[in-house]
Write an enzyme that holds these catalytic residues in place. Sequence first.
Site, short mmCIF file in Angstrom:
data_model
loop_
_atom_site.label_atom_id
_atom_site.label_comp_id
_atom_site.label_asym_id
_atom_site.label_seq_id
_atom_site.Cartn_x
_atom_site.Cartn_y
_atom_site.Cartn_z
N TYR A 37 43.56 44.94 30.41
CA TYR A 37 42.79 45.74 29.27
C TYR A 37 43.60 45.32 27.96
O TYR A 37 43.06 46.50 27.09
CB TYR A 37 42.39 46.84 29.81
CG TYR A 37 41.38 47.10 30.84
CD1 TYR A 37 41.04 46.04 31.67
CD2 TYR A 37 41.01 48.27 31.36
CE1 TYR A 37 40.09 46.24 32.76
CE2 TYR A 37 40.13 48.28 32.35
CZ TYR A 37 39.68 47.24 33.08
OH TYR A 37 38.69 47.41 34.21
N LYS A 75 49.07 44.26 44.18
CA LYS A 75 48.40 42.88 45.06
C LYS A 75 49.92 41.91 44.82
O LYS A 75 49.71 40.65 44.30
CB LYS A 75 47.21 42.25 44.14
CG LYS A 75 46.73 41.25 44.96
CD LYS A 75 46.30 41.52 46.38
CE LYS A 75 45.62 40.24 46.90
NZ LYS A 75 45.21 40.53 48.55
N ASP A 105 43.17 45.30 48.62
CA ASP A 105 42.09 45.16 49.44
C ASP A 105 42.17 45.96 50.39
O ASP A 105 41.06 46.55 50.94
CB ASP A 105 42.11 43.92 49.60
CG ASP A 105 43.29 43.11 50.02
OD1 ASP A 105 44.34 43.75 49.80
OD2 ASP A 105 43.29 41.82 50.13
N ASP A 165 40.75 51.47 37.61
CA ASP A 165 39.41 51.51 37.10
C ASP A 165 38.58 51.50 38.51
O ASP A 165 37.65 52.10 38.52
CB ASP A 165 39.06 50.56 36.22
CG ASP A 165 37.76 50.63 35.31
OD1 ASP A 165 37.18 51.75 35.72
OD2 ASP A 165 37.73 49.68 34.60
N ASP A 214 36.09 54.56 40.81
CA ASP A 214 34.67 54.32 40.93
C ASP A 214 34.31 54.32 42.43
O ASP A 214 33.29 54.81 42.67
CB ASP A 214 34.04 52.97 40.14
CG ASP A 214 34.03 53.37 38.80
OD1 ASP A 214 34.48 54.23 38.17
OD2 ASP A 214 33.38 52.42 37.96
#
Length: 355
Positions: A134, A184, A217, A241, A245
Amino acid sequence: MSVRVAVIPGDGVGPEVVEATLPVLRAALDRQGESLEITELDWGGERFLREGAAMPADAAEVARAHDAVLFGAVGRPDVPDDELVWGLIIGLRQQLDLAVNIRPVRAFAGVPTRVRGTDGVDLVIVRENTEGEYTGAGGLVHAGTGDDLAVEVAVHSRRVIERAAEHACRLAEQRTGRLALVTKSNAMRHGYPLWDRVVREVAERHPEVELETVLVDAMAARMIQAPRSLDVLLASNLFGDILSDLAAVLAGGMGMAPSANILPGGDVPGVYEPVHGSAPDIAGRGLANPTACLLSGALLLEDLGHDKAADLVREAVATTLADPHHHTPDLGGRASTTDLAAAVLRQVTDQMETR
């Protein structure tokens, strides 16, 4: 004393949930003999259409003149999302160097969810807030030629990782001591191995913190299958982010998801916002759930040292939501935005009278 709050109602349902929240915060502060001083700012999509910018060039300085910022939502169908998101909320985060985004997830008794086994879920996601994917680093070449090439560069620096990790460790110490780092690093060779190393170093300075590292994951699956095994999660900007959610579903949906953008130990105002977005499809219809904004307001009060007022708001929300009569449509009920907010306000007033 006055608590000086800059209010950005913004777009869509933002003005509705902010308007529902302010009387509750004011009443909770009254309990402590303090007042709420509001400066309303017209930043957002309408200002962009009128002036070509969602907020003024001196927005950061305007914000710094206040103790905190309460933000509603940004986004409208007639303005490209990136113009408003980068021109307002991400812009504020970066200009004020708001290092971390705090996203608590609490399953309130009586609130239905689409996931089984959520009773007692109470976790916090600490999201790095200024770097990762971002930053806007990258570019687009050969646009419109049929050979378009886009490069989006993820940026991860030791200093930024370290300060997010430090805050996550301190938060874990205040809770159960359990901290899960989400990365990751098995597939991404540079940025996330750096996260692993730096966070491990920081955790070693906090012997009471039990650190585990989980691939993103695997964490997404675990969040649904065993959410009560989690307490504090630390994640990069992108992963935080997405996971926050997903985690909101555990509490009943996006209408239940508060957040705080803060610089721990820094002398800048935090920006507090519900994370449900502007929801233009229901704007102006009184259907929005104000809980996320109310709980964001509680975070605002808590971070400014008004713990009793913050607890008062949270207790009022919990008591109100225990009764399905007060549930908004997203929770399967028929209450309006103002109905739920008025019920919470009554609870705050009742609690004040009985204490």
